[in-house]
Design a protein around this motif. Structure first.
Motif, PDB file in Angstrom:
ATOM      1  N   VAL A 199       9.225   0.193   1.132  1.00 23.65           N
ATOM      2  CA  VAL A 199       8.890   0.469   2.697  1.00 23.65           C
ATOM      3  C   VAL A 199       7.416   1.271   2.563  1.00 23.65           C
ATOM      4  O   VAL A 199       6.517   1.073   3.127  1.00 23.65           O
ATOM      5  CB  VAL A 199       9.749   1.241   3.551  1.00 23.65           C
ATOM      6  CG1 VAL A 199       9.033   1.574   4.970  1.00 23.65           C
ATOM      7  CG2 VAL A 199      10.879   0.060   3.911  1.00 23.65           C
ATOM      8  N   LEU A 200       7.601   2.337   1.544  1.00 27.89           N
ATOM      9  CA  LEU A 200       6.374   3.167   1.539  1.00 27.89           C
ATOM     10  C   LEU A 200       5.179   2.486   1.022  1.00 27.89           C
ATOM     11  O   LEU A 200       3.953   2.420   1.257  1.00 27.89           O
ATOM     12  CB  LEU A 200       6.679   4.436   0.865  1.00 27.89           C
ATOM     13  CG  LEU A 200       7.594   5.617   1.406  1.00 27.89           C
ATOM     14  CD1 LEU A 200       8.066   6.492   0.492  1.00 27.89           C
ATOM     15  CD2 LEU A 200       6.828   5.910   2.656  1.00 27.89           C
ATOM     16  N   GLN A 201       5.382   1.670  -0.071  1.00 24.00           N
ATOM     17  CA  GLN A 201       4.418   1.050  -0.957  1.00 24.00           C
ATOM     18  C   GLN A 201       3.864  -0.157   0.157  1.00 24.00           C
ATOM     19  O   GLN A 201       2.792  -0.603  -0.488  1.00 24.00           O
ATOM     20  CB  GLN A 201       5.046   0.187  -2.098  1.00 24.00           C
ATOM     21  CG  GLN A 201       5.227   1.257  -3.143  1.00 24.00           C
ATOM     22  CD  GLN A 201       5.673   0.786  -4.419  1.00 24.00           C
ATOM     23  OE1 GLN A 201       6.409  -0.350  -4.417  1.00 24.00           O
ATOM     24  NE2 GLN A 201       5.234   1.241  -5.596  1.00 24.00           N
ATOM     25  N   LEU A 202       4.573  -0.774   0.991  1.00 20.20           N
ATOM     26  CA  LEU A 202       4.007  -1.813   1.837  1.00 20.20           C
ATOM     27  C   LEU A 202       2.740  -1.418   2.735  1.00 20.20           C
ATOM     28  O   LEU A 202       1.960  -2.152   2.624  1.00 20.20           O
ATOM     29  CB  LEU A 202       5.073  -2.143   2.835  1.00 20.20           C
ATOM     30  CG  LEU A 202       5.088  -3.447   3.643  1.00 20.20           C
ATOM     31  CD1 LEU A 202       4.933  -4.502   2.626  1.00 20.20           C
ATOM     32  CD2 LEU A 202       6.327  -3.703   4.492  1.00 20.20           C
ATOM     33  N   PHE A 203       2.717  -0.251   2.821  1.00 22.61           N
ATOM     34  CA  PHE A 203       1.525   0.066   3.701  1.00 22.61           C
ATOM     35  C   PHE A 203       0.672   1.102   2.979  1.00 22.61           C
ATOM     36  O   PHE A 203      -0.439   1.443   3.381  1.00 22.61           O
ATOM     37  CB  PHE A 203       1.963   1.084   4.908  1.00 22.61           C
ATOM     38  CG  PHE A 203       2.944   0.128   5.830  1.00 22.61           C
ATOM     39  CD1 PHE A 203       2.416  -0.846   6.430  1.00 22.61           C
ATOM     40  CD2 PHE A 203       4.434   0.441   5.828  1.00 22.61           C
ATOM     41  CE1 PHE A 203       3.267  -1.750   7.170  1.00 22.61           C
ATOM     42  CE2 PHE A 203       5.306  -0.394   6.662  1.00 22.61           C
ATOM     43  CZ  PHE A 203       4.719  -1.327   7.385  1.00 22.61           C
ATOM     44  N   ARG A 204       0.886   1.452   1.717  1.00 22.13           N
ATOM     45  CA  ARG A 204       0.107   2.606   0.973  1.00 22.13           C
ATOM     46  C   ARG A 204      -0.726   2.075   0.020  1.00 22.13           C
ATOM     47  O   ARG A 204      -1.619   2.810  -0.264  1.00 22.13           O
ATOM     48  CB  ARG A 204       1.125   3.645   0.655  1.00 22.13           C
ATOM     49  CG  ARG A 204       1.572   4.531   1.697  1.00 22.13           C
ATOM     50  CD  ARG A 204       0.825   5.484   2.304  1.00 22.13           C
ATOM     51  NE  ARG A 204       1.525   6.106   3.427  1.00 22.13           N
ATOM     52  CZ  ARG A 204       1.074   6.760   4.327  1.00 22.13           C
ATOM     53  NH1 ARG A 204      -0.299   7.112   3.959  1.00 22.13           N
ATOM     54  NH2 ARG A 204       1.576   7.368   5.144  1.00 22.13           N
ATOM     55  N   LEU A 205      -0.455   1.064  -0.619  1.00 25.28           N
ATOM     56  CA  LEU A 205      -0.968   0.607  -1.855  1.00 25.28           C
ATOM     57  C   LEU A 205      -1.724  -0.565  -1.863  1.00 25.28           C
ATOM     58  O   LEU A 205      -1.360  -1.498  -0.756  1.00 25.28           O
ATOM     59  CB  LEU A 205       0.107   0.379  -3.259  1.00 25.28           C
ATOM     60  CG  LEU A 205       0.693   1.662  -3.492  1.00 25.28           C
ATOM     61  CD1 LEU A 205       1.763   1.326  -4.643  1.00 25.28           C
ATOM     62  CD2 LEU A 205      -0.121   2.592  -3.922  1.00 25.28           C
ATOM     63  N   LYS A 206      -2.710  -0.868  -2.507  1.00 24.87           N
ATOM     64  CA  LYS A 206      -3.624  -2.318  -2.489  1.00 24.87           C
ATOM     65  C   LYS A 206      -2.703  -3.462  -3.311  1.00 24.87           C
ATOM     66  O   LYS A 206      -1.863  -2.799  -4.004  1.00 24.87           O
ATOM     67  CB  LYS A 206      -4.916  -1.922  -2.998  1.00 24.87           C
ATOM     68  CG  LYS A 206      -5.174  -1.317  -4.185  1.00 24.87           C
ATOM     69  CD  LYS A 206      -6.697  -1.116  -4.775  1.00 24.87           C
ATOM     70  CE  LYS A 206      -6.668  -0.330  -5.772  1.00 24.87           C
ATOM     71  NZ  LYS A 206      -8.038  -0.083  -6.373  1.00 24.87           N
ATOM     72  N   GLN A 207      -3.391  -4.481  -2.980  1.00 23.67           N
ATOM     73  CA  GLN A 207      -2.674  -5.651  -3.450  1.00 23.67           C
ATOM     74  C   GLN A 207      -2.779  -5.534  -4.985  1.00 23.67           C
ATOM     75  O   GLN A 207      -3.858  -5.048  -5.636  1.00 23.67           O
ATOM     76  CB  GLN A 207      -3.521  -6.907  -3.067  1.00 23.67           C
ATOM     77  CG  GLN A 207      -2.970  -8.214  -3.624  1.00 23.67           C
ATOM     78  CD  GLN A 207      -3.859  -9.341  -3.010  1.00 23.67           C
ATOM     79  OE1 GLN A 207      -4.681  -9.275  -2.485  1.00 23.67           O
ATOM     80  NE2 GLN A 207      -3.341 -10.613  -3.711  1.00 23.67           N
ATOM     81  N   GLY A 208      -1.770  -6.012  -5.849  1.00 20.24           N
ATOM     82  CA  GLY A 208      -1.747  -5.873  -7.274  1.00 20.24           C
ATOM     83  C   GLY A 208      -1.040  -4.883  -7.569  1.00 20.24           C
ATOM     84  O   GLY A 208      -0.340  -4.699  -8.795  1.00 20.24           O
TER      85      GLY A 208
END
Length: 196
Positions: free
Chosen positions: A112-121
């Motif tokens: 859930v955190l990575q869904l909104f925080r990190l860029k594609q890849g």
């Protein structure tokens, strides 16, 4: 003479290999995929909780047993403790099942955190690694129980007097199903990391 900009404006969409209905449905497809993955992950966690907590790894007509206690006649329950021979084996099963459940829950929160925080890849790599570690833990627990169950029962006949007629219970089966679900879930996160 017609300017170059005017010619570009009239290029049909089929020449650009873009279809308008597919371009607008990509976010919808991604949302459906994310909803499926979330539901699959929650199902995996629920299976792990039931397999870890419920008392049905080895069952029969007069008894049921798991990695926490042995019950005969549905009322007479004995908690598995250090008086059991092969107690360390059961502790290994307990520890890896608990660790698997915890890792599965941590993987969901990181997802859930990575869904909104990190860029594609970069998305979901950590989630995938943690979910695959959860998969490994539940596999280790179920494998240890599969291999050592007979020895545990033979060495503790005072606690397992009627276990010879038993069979693997639904908690044991759910542990193996949870193994498959956490593995598929971990692989889905690896595949999903490349999508927009």
């Amino acid at each position: 003479m017609v300017p170059t900009m005017h010619r570009i404006k009239h290029i049909p969409l089929w020449a650009l290999n873009v279809t308008p209905h597919l371009a607008s449905s990509c976010p919808v497809k991604m949302l459906v995929l994310l909803a499926f993955i979330i539901a699959f992950h929650i199902t995996s966690a629920a299976l792990l909780f039931v397999a870890t907590i419920d008392n049905a790894w080895w069952v029969g007509d007069e008894f049921f047993a798991d990695v926490w206690r042995v019950c005969t006649n549905n009322t007479n329950c004995t908690v598995i403790n250090d008086s059991f021979q092969e107690y360390s084996t059961l502790q290994a099963v307990q520890a890896t099942m608990i660790l698997s459940t915890i890792l599965c829950c941590i993987a969901f929160f990181i997802f859930v955190l990575q869904l909104f925080r990190l860029k594609q890849g970069e998305r979901f790599v950590l989630t995938s690694i943690i979910q695959l570690m959860s998969c490994l833990c539940v596999m280790i627990a179920a494998s240890i129980y599969t291999d050592r169950r007979e020895d545990i029962h033979k060495k503790n006949l005072q606690f397992y007097p009627v276990t010879r007629e038993g069979s693997y219970g639904y908690s044991y089966i759910l542990a193996w199903v949870a193994f498959a679900c956490t593995f598929v879930s971990g692989m889905m996160y690896l595949i999903l990391r490349k999508r927009k």
